[in-house]
Design an enzyme around this catalytic site. Structure first.
Site, PDB file in Angstrom:
ATOM      1  N   ASP A 180      14.759   9.632   4.529  1.00 41.06           N
ATOM      2  CA  ASP A 180      13.343   9.976   4.661  1.00 41.06           C
ATOM      3  C   ASP A 180      12.885  11.144   3.786  1.00 41.06           C
ATOM      4  O   ASP A 180      11.983  10.980   2.978  1.00 41.06           O
ATOM      5  CB  ASP A 180      13.001  10.255   6.138  1.00 41.06           C
ATOM      6  CG  ASP A 180      11.517  10.451   6.347  1.00 41.06           C
ATOM      7  OD1 ASP A 180      10.738   9.635   5.810  1.00 41.06           O
ATOM      8  OD2 ASP A 180      11.113  11.420   7.020  1.00 41.06           O
ATOM      9  N   CYS A 190      -4.599   6.334   6.257  1.00 36.36           N
ATOM     10  CA  CYS A 190      -3.639   5.984   7.315  1.00 36.36           C
ATOM     11  C   CYS A 190      -3.629   7.064   8.400  1.00 36.36           C
ATOM     12  O   CYS A 190      -3.537   8.261   8.107  1.00 36.36           O
ATOM     13  CB  CYS A 190      -2.239   5.813   6.714  1.00 36.36           C
ATOM     14  SG  CYS A 190      -0.999   5.362   7.946  1.00 36.36           S
ATOM     15  N   CYS A 246      -0.091  -1.884  12.788  1.00 38.40           N
ATOM     16  CA  CYS A 246       0.291  -2.898  11.791  1.00 38.40           C
ATOM     17  C   CYS A 246       1.661  -3.507  12.100  1.00 38.40           C
ATOM     18  O   CYS A 246       2.028  -4.538  11.537  1.00 38.40           O
ATOM     19  CB  CYS A 246       0.224  -2.338  10.368  1.00 38.40           C
ATOM     20  SG  CYS A 246       1.087  -0.797  10.112  1.00 38.40           S
TER      21      CYS A 246
HETATM   22  C1  B12 Z   1       5.164   9.270   2.476  1.00 41.46           C
HETATM   23  C2  B12 Z   1       5.575   8.374   3.623  1.00 41.46           C
HETATM   24  C3  B12 Z   1       4.590   7.950   4.497  1.00 41.46           C
HETATM   25  C4  B12 Z   1       3.103   8.214   4.241  1.00 41.46           C
HETATM   26  C5  B12 Z   1       2.566   7.339   3.143  1.00 41.46           C
HETATM   27  C6  B12 Z   1       3.184   5.952   3.087  1.00 41.46           C
HETATM   28  C7  B12 Z   1       2.837   5.227   1.810  1.00 41.46           C
HETATM   29  N1  B12 Z   1       3.075   3.992   1.741  1.00 41.46           N
HETATM   30  O1  B12 Z   1       2.331   5.786   0.903  1.00 41.46           O
HETATM   31  C8  B12 Z   1       2.487   7.960   5.647  1.00 41.46           C
HETATM   32  C9  B12 Z   1       2.404   9.313   6.328  1.00 41.46           C
HETATM   33  C10 B12 Z   1       1.105   7.321   5.674  1.00 41.46           C
HETATM   34  C11 B12 Z   1       3.573   7.096   6.288  1.00 41.46           C
HETATM   35  C12 B12 Z   1       3.325   6.239   7.352  1.00 41.46           C
HETATM   36  C13 B12 Z   1       4.319   5.516   8.010  1.00 41.46           C
HETATM   37  N2  B12 Z   1       5.633   5.613   7.809  1.00 41.46           N
HETATM   38 CO1  B12 Z   1       6.410   6.570   6.298  1.00 41.46          CO
HETATM   39  N3  B12 Z   1       7.300   7.331   4.856  1.00 41.46           N
HETATM   40  C14 B12 Z   1       6.926   7.989   3.787  1.00 41.46           C
HETATM   41  C15 B12 Z   1       8.110   8.307   2.857  1.00 41.46           C
HETATM   42  C16 B12 Z   1       8.521   9.766   3.106  1.00 41.46           C
HETATM   43  C17 B12 Z   1       7.847   8.054   1.377  1.00 41.46           C
HETATM   44  C18 B12 Z   1       7.198   6.673   1.084  1.00 41.46           C
HETATM   45  C19 B12 Z   1       6.763   6.496  -0.334  1.00 41.46           C
HETATM   46  O2  B12 Z   1       7.483   6.764  -1.272  1.00 41.46           O
HETATM   47  N4  B12 Z   1       5.512   6.038  -0.495  1.00 41.46           N
HETATM   48  C20 B12 Z   1       4.961   5.660  -1.759  1.00 41.46           C
HETATM   49  C21 B12 Z   1       4.648   4.192  -1.714  1.00 41.46           C
HETATM   50  C22 B12 Z   1       4.035   3.673  -3.011  1.00 41.46           C
HETATM   51  O3  B12 Z   1       5.871   3.589  -1.561  1.00 41.46           O
HETATM   52  P1  B12 Z   1       6.231   2.662  -0.323  1.00 41.46           P
HETATM   53  O4  B12 Z   1       5.352   2.987   0.798  1.00 41.46           O
HETATM   54  O5  B12 Z   1       7.694   2.707  -0.088  1.00 41.46           O
HETATM   55  O6  B12 Z   1       5.770   1.260  -0.927  1.00 41.46           O
HETATM   56  C23 B12 Z   1       6.617   0.474  -1.736  1.00 41.46           C
HETATM   57  C24 B12 Z   1       6.141  -0.959  -1.697  1.00 41.46           C
HETATM   58  O7  B12 Z   1       4.757  -1.002  -1.527  1.00 41.46           O
HETATM   59  C25 B12 Z   1       6.596  -1.449  -3.058  1.00 41.46           C
HETATM   60  N5  B12 Z   1       5.644  -2.255  -3.766  1.00 41.46           N
HETATM   61  C26 B12 Z   1       4.569  -1.859  -4.425  1.00 41.46           C
HETATM   62  N6  B12 Z   1       3.990  -2.906  -5.020  1.00 41.46           N
HETATM   63  C27 B12 Z   1       4.724  -3.982  -4.719  1.00 41.46           C
HETATM   64  C28 B12 Z   1       4.575  -5.299  -5.065  1.00 41.46           C
HETATM   65  C29 B12 Z   1       5.522  -6.235  -4.622  1.00 41.46           C
HETATM   66  C30 B12 Z   1       5.347  -7.643  -5.019  1.00 41.46           C
HETATM   67  C31 B12 Z   1       6.601  -5.804  -3.801  1.00 41.46           C
HETATM   68  C32 B12 Z   1       7.618  -6.764  -3.293  1.00 41.46           C
HETATM   69  C33 B12 Z   1       6.738  -4.465  -3.438  1.00 41.46           C
HETATM   70  C34 B12 Z   1       5.780  -3.576  -3.918  1.00 41.46           C
HETATM   71  O8  B12 Z   1       6.825  -0.323  -3.886  1.00 41.46           O
HETATM   72  C35 B12 Z   1       6.519   0.857  -3.217  1.00 41.46           C
HETATM   73  C36 B12 Z   1       7.482   1.914  -3.699  1.00 41.46           C
HETATM   74  O9  B12 Z   1       8.820   1.666  -3.233  1.00 41.46           O
HETATM   75  C37 B12 Z   1       9.187   7.285   3.392  1.00 41.46           C
HETATM   76  C38 B12 Z   1      10.647   7.723   3.267  1.00 41.46           C
HETATM   77  C39 B12 Z   1      11.161   7.476   1.862  1.00 41.46           C
HETATM   78  N7  B12 Z   1      11.814   8.480   1.296  1.00 41.46           N
HETATM   79  O10 B12 Z   1      10.981   6.396   1.297  1.00 41.46           O
HETATM   80  C40 B12 Z   1       8.771   7.072   4.854  1.00 41.46           C
HETATM   81  C41 B12 Z   1       8.941   5.663   5.487  1.00 41.46           C
HETATM   82  C42 B12 Z   1       8.438   4.673   4.462  1.00 41.46           C
HETATM   83  N8  B12 Z   1       8.035   5.679   6.620  1.00 41.46           N
HETATM   84  C43 B12 Z   1       8.478   5.049   7.628  1.00 41.46           C
HETATM   85  C44 B12 Z   1       7.734   4.821   8.809  1.00 41.46           C
HETATM   86  C45 B12 Z   1       8.514   4.366  10.037  1.00 41.46           C
HETATM   87  C46 B12 Z   1       6.346   5.003   8.819  1.00 41.46           C
HETATM   88  C47 B12 Z   1       5.358   4.555   9.913  1.00 41.46           C
HETATM   89  C48 B12 Z   1       5.686   3.216  10.543  1.00 41.46           C
HETATM   90  C49 B12 Z   1       5.309   5.642  11.013  1.00 41.46           C
HETATM   91  C50 B12 Z   1       4.347   5.360  12.141  1.00 41.46           C
HETATM   92  N9  B12 Z   1       4.678   4.540  13.114  1.00 41.46           N
HETATM   93  O11 B12 Z   1       3.298   5.911  12.185  1.00 41.46           O
HETATM   94  C51 B12 Z   1       4.021   4.512   9.105  1.00 41.46           C
HETATM   95  C52 B12 Z   1       3.807   3.128   8.484  1.00 41.46           C
HETATM   96  C53 B12 Z   1       2.588   2.980   7.634  1.00 41.46           C
HETATM   97  C54 B12 Z   1       2.701   1.762   6.715  1.00 41.46           C
HETATM   98  N10 B12 Z   1       2.012   0.693   7.039  1.00 41.46           N
HETATM   99  O12 B12 Z   1       3.443   1.795   5.743  1.00 41.46           O
HETATM  100  C55 B12 Z   1       9.848   4.440   7.373  1.00 41.46           C
HETATM  101  C56 B12 Z   1       9.648   2.940   7.100  1.00 41.46           C
HETATM  102  C57 B12 Z   1      10.636   2.054   7.791  1.00 41.46           C
HETATM  103  C58 B12 Z   1      10.365   0.605   7.497  1.00 41.46           C
HETATM  104  N11 B12 Z   1      11.047  -0.243   8.222  1.00 41.46           N
HETATM  105  O13 B12 Z   1       9.568   0.243   6.643  1.00 41.46           O
HETATM  106  C59 B12 Z   1      10.335   5.262   6.138  1.00 41.46           C
HETATM  107  C60 B12 Z   1      11.232   4.507   5.142  1.00 41.46           C
HETATM  108  C61 B12 Z   1      11.092   6.498   6.696  1.00 41.46           C
HETATM  109  C62 B12 Z   1      12.527   6.160   7.107  1.00 41.46           C
HETATM  110  N12 B12 Z   1      13.505   6.731   6.438  1.00 41.46           N
HETATM  111  O14 B12 Z   1      12.791   5.376   7.995  1.00 41.46           O
HETATM  112  N13 B12 Z   1       4.743   7.244   5.663  1.00 41.46           N
HETATM  113  S1  SF4 Z   2       3.955 -11.161   8.373  1.00 43.18           S
HETATM  114 FE1  SF4 Z   2       1.743 -10.802   8.616  1.00 43.18          FE
HETATM  115  S2  SF4 Z   2       1.574  -8.926   9.869  1.00 43.18           S
HETATM  116 FE2  SF4 Z   2       3.705  -9.028   9.094  1.00 43.18          FE
HETATM  117  S3  SF4 Z   2       3.657  -7.801   7.205  1.00 43.18           S
HETATM  118 FE3  SF4 Z   2       3.325  -9.942   6.601  1.00 43.18          FE
HETATM  119  S4  SF4 Z   2       1.093 -10.152   6.557  1.00 43.18           S
HETATM  120 FE4  SF4 Z   2       1.535  -8.281   7.714  1.00 43.18          FE
HETATM  121  S1  SF4 Z   3      -2.365   0.149  11.163  1.00 47.03           S
HETATM  122 FE1  SF4 Z   3      -0.668   0.824   9.820  1.00 47.03          FE
HETATM  123  S2  SF4 Z   3      -1.653   1.369   7.865  1.00 47.03           S
HETATM  124 FE2  SF4 Z   3      -3.294   1.237   9.425  1.00 47.03          FE
HETATM  125  S3  SF4 Z   3      -3.562   3.343  10.185  1.00 47.03           S
HETATM  126 FE3  SF4 Z   3      -2.049   2.339  11.535  1.00 47.03          FE
HETATM  127  S4  SF4 Z   3      -0.014   2.849  10.603  1.00 47.03           S
HETATM  128 FE4  SF4 Z   3      -1.608   3.281   9.043  1.00 47.03          FE
END
Ligand code: B12
Ligand code: SF4
Ligand code: SF4
Length: 318
Positions: free
Chosen positions: A142, A223, A252
């Site tokens: 994380d 978010c 979500c």
């Molecule tokens: C910053 C952060 C947040 C921020 C911003 C998240 C964001 N997406 O920007 C906030 C505070 C909003 C947040 C929220 C949550 N988070 Co958070 N967060 C992080 C953290 C520290 C960094 C994430 C990051 O780099 N974000 C930048 C974005 C661009 O990257 P990403 O979210 O990983 O998205 C990737 C995909 O979208 C992919 N992608 C982009 N384009 C495309 C296109 C295709 C075709 C594909 C396949 C993929 C793809 O590339 C991106 C980069 O890897 C990670 C830990 C870590 N070191 O990774 C935890 C982490 C992602 N979070 C986690 C969790 C649990 C949550 C929450 C569920 C907590 C909650 N219940 O409230 C929510 C979920 C929100 C959501 N729907 O994603 C877990 C996720 C576990 C999982 N099974 O996914 C992590 C991995 C922490 C952990 N070690 O367990 N989080």
């Molecule tokens: S299966 Fe449906 S609810 Fe789950 S991540 Fe994909 S679009 Fe979202």
């Molecule tokens: S539904 Fe998912 S993306 Fe929307 S505010 Fe809640 S954690 Fe963030």
């Protein structure tokens, strides 16, 4: 590169069984020597400013975008998964739902960072003892600048849903991620298909703030978790309706059909702590030290009080 004293396939088999013994639920291997998966998509996200007030993302941008900046000479990323699912708010044994604003499930129990760190450190030490003298490895969970969801998908453990969450083939979305990067080349596991969401858009439709601006595109500025966990003390947070959530948000995930496979975790570390499933101004602990060792330390006592006041849920003391 590591000068191995043990064959890579033997070491890989050992890592797999040792990880399960330590309590992890799954393990996968990805090739770290070429490109960092979704590194470009991440940089695009940063360019658009979607990280909002999360300034640590700016400071660590170059490392996140390229794993070689995290461990020079990296050859493999070993991803580990832990299921934390402990049921639903409606089933709470200790607190009825009308008792306050909801706490997201990841924060019901003790802090997962501690659980992961203890086991990852052990795994790293044992791995270095078995690997050759030049072996190098760095663990993360994380807080380190590693794109964990993308690496988990690259390691064949599941896929990234339209919700931006990593979806495990057995545990759905309710998983924590962490891992170890090393300079040892292991045969990578086969990545899962890019998406198994099909035509579903349930998460995009259900997000109460419109933070999911497109498939796999999250705007952290919208978010709830940004404002009620990461930055509750900022003035901008006052503009946000809490939508009944005091800490994080699970909407979500609650609507995701992949969670029909949800299984209760076997790990007591994630058992709900009394008063950690719902919060009110009366149930936020008066002693800030009571939050140590739990995820509620991140928003902190003052942050929590601000949030529950903001959700305008006034509940009488039980
Ligand atoms: C910053 C952060 C947040 C921020 C911003 C998240 C964001 N997406 O920007 C906030 C505070 C909003 C947040 C929220 C949550 N988070 Co958070 N967060 C992080 C953290 C520290 C960094 C994430 C990051 O780099 N974000 C930048 C974005 C661009 O990257 P990403 O979210 O990983 O998205 C990737 C995909 O979208 C992919 N992608 C982009 N384009 C495309 C296109 C295709 C075709 C594909 C396949 C993929 C793809 O590339 C991106 C980069 O890897 C990670 C830990 C870590 N070191 O990774 C935890 C982490 C992602 N979070 C986690 C969790 C649990 C949550 C929450 C569920 C907590 C909650 N219940 O409230 C929510 C979920 C929100 C959501 N729907 O994603 C877990 C996720 C576990 C999982 N099974 O996914 C992590 C991995 C922490 C952990 N070690 O367990 N989080
Ligand atoms: S299966 Fe449906 S609810 Fe789950 S991540 Fe994909 S679009 Fe979202
Ligand atoms: S539904 Fe998912 S993306 Fe929307 S505010 Fe809640 S954690 Fe963030």
């Amino acid at each position: 590169m590591s000068d191995l004293s043990i064959a890579p396939d033997v070491l890989k088999t050992w890592l797999k069984s040792r990880a399960l013994e330590l309590g992890f639920d799954d393990i996968g291997f990805a090739d770290a020597s070429k490109t960092t998966p979704h590194g470009k998509a991440f940089l695009h996200y940063m360019e658009e400013g979607r990280h909002g007030p999360l300034d640590y993302m700016e400071r660590t941008q170059d490392v996140r975008a390229d794993i070689q900046n995290f461990l020079p000479g990296a050859r493999s990323v070993i991803m580990l998964v832990k299921n934390y699912f402990r049921g639903h708010h409606e089933d709470s044994a200790t607190q009825p739902a009308e008792q306050g604003a909801k706490v997201a499930r990841y924060a019901w129990g003790k802090d997962y960072h501690n659980w992961f760190k203890k086991r990852l450190r052990k795994l790293r030490i044992e791995f270095l003892q078995k690997a050759g003298a030049n072996a190098d490895a760095r663990v993360f969970c994380d807080t380190s600048p590693v794109l964990e969801r993308s690496w988990a998908a690259a390691a064949g453990l599941g896929f990234i849903g339209k919700s931006n969450l990593f979806i495990h083939r057995r545990y759905g979305t309710w998983t924590f991620l962490g891992g170890m990067v090393c300079n040892q080349a292991f045969a990578p596991d086969k990545p899962a298909p890019t998406s198994l969401c099909g035509s579903c858009t349930a998460c995009l439709d259900a997000c109460p703030t419109g933070a999911l601006i497109g498939p796999r595109q999250l705007d952290a500025r919208k978010c709830l978790t940004t404002w009620n966990v990461e930055r509750p003390w900022l003035q901008d947070a006052d503009a946000f309706d809490g939508h009944g959530w005091a800490v994080g948000c699970d909407i979500c995930q609650e609507v995701c059909p992949w969670n029909k496979f949800e299984n209760l975790t076997n790990e007591p570390h994630f058992d709900p702590l009394p008063g950690h499933q719902f919060l009110t101004t009366q149930t936020v602990p008066s002693d800030a030290n009571a939050l140590i060792g739990t995820p509620l330390l991140r928003p902190g006592r003052h942050g929590l009080l601000k949030i529950v006041e903001r959700t305008r849920i006034k509940i009488e003391t039980r």
